[in-house]
Design a protein around this motif. Sequence first.
Motif: not given
Lengths: 198, 247
Positions: A83-95
């Motif tokens: 779940e953390s990885i998934l949340n990170y991936q979403k934020s990373f993509e926007k960043y």
Amino acid sequence: MKRIGIYLVSLVLFFSNSLLAYSTNPKDFVNELVNDAISKLSDKNLNEDQKKTFIEKIALENVDINALGLYTLGELRKSSNEESILNYQKSFEKYFLKSLTSRLSDYSSSKFEVIEEDKKSSNYTIVQSKVTPSDGGPEIKIDWRVYTKNPDKPLIRDLIVEGLSLARTQKEEFSSILSSNNNDIKILINKLDEFTKK
Amino acid sequence: MQLVKKLKKGLIILSVLTLITPAVYSAEECFEGTSRAIFKFNMALDDIVLEPLAKGYNKLPSPIKQGTSNFTSNIGLLLSIPNNLLQGNFQELGQSIGSFAINSTVGILGFFNPAEKIGLKPHKEDVGQTLGSYGIGPGCYFVLPVLGPTTARDGFGLLVDTYLDPFAHITLREKELFSTSGNSLDYYSVKATTAIDFRADNEKNFESLEKNSIDLYSSLKSIYLQDRENKIKNSFDDSDEWGNLDK
């Protein structure tokens, strides 16, 4: 009438996708992709939002953002939950998309030229290129790390500007943030979100 | 004799510092809090002094900028000569000597770079790189006021550079070499011009980095360490790190 509408929409979607399909040969792929981005960013008929949308679209299709996100997370990718990885991936993509658009806009008036390619393995080819700034500044050497595991769909994984890897710089920046915050991935996600909202 | 004593003392300090972090690829912080504070000071100094000077310098006509850049680069090559020798890199030594000799004469005191036109493109070498080529790791990382990022090895190298560099010998130490002498003002003027030239060349890069970094201190640390690593190896390769991702 409805059928015609669907047909027309499909036609537009087909052509807009085919316009963004670049060569599968890594050297030509980088050449076509970057020149396309430069020409769109310097197109005076397009407004800022249109340029941003275009860059985001080609980045999503041609940059391996997921792999880049995992790489920049370093060792934490192995110990974090899904779940953390998934949340990170979403934020990373926007960043990533925001910072990419900003970085590309800074260099949009430059002349770009691909020099040669160096096949490192079946998975990686390094495409060497140079950028000549229009303001007469010194020539910049840029290498593109192209992931070729699927030869029909090459993906960019890193940019190496004058020997300095952007992915590695990003990874070490994130590592510093994590190490000063007890390796808490949520803090990193918050920082990425703050940057995106700026 | 005094020089030998100083060098011995420096080597002991270097050994202790580098033993703490012998890794070649990453450098731990020596004192991060202090370094971050110095970094803030350096950034303020950059905003007030270096950046405006660099912007002004970039407005100069291109031949003047290029000439100045060539002149400082040519003087910088003097430090490469003893370091090429210490590294046993005789091909580079020949390139450095040849380039300096041609540019200082045909290139009118180094303002022009005819050596490059005949294929002489020597790498810049310093004591930090020489120590790195001997397999000495960077040691811990810290930031120096005004001078910026460094490591235990490179900081020590910076000090030894002033003893090994023929230009520092005739200016900073005011000794005569081949009937040439100068003073410390010459030394600091050339160093300051080199810094302005570098800052001006990277005006856009700095702006972009500042705008897109979440932690600028760490980004610059990474860039500094990568750059030093590449300069020591005289090449770039990070394939292994990406290879790990695909396993």
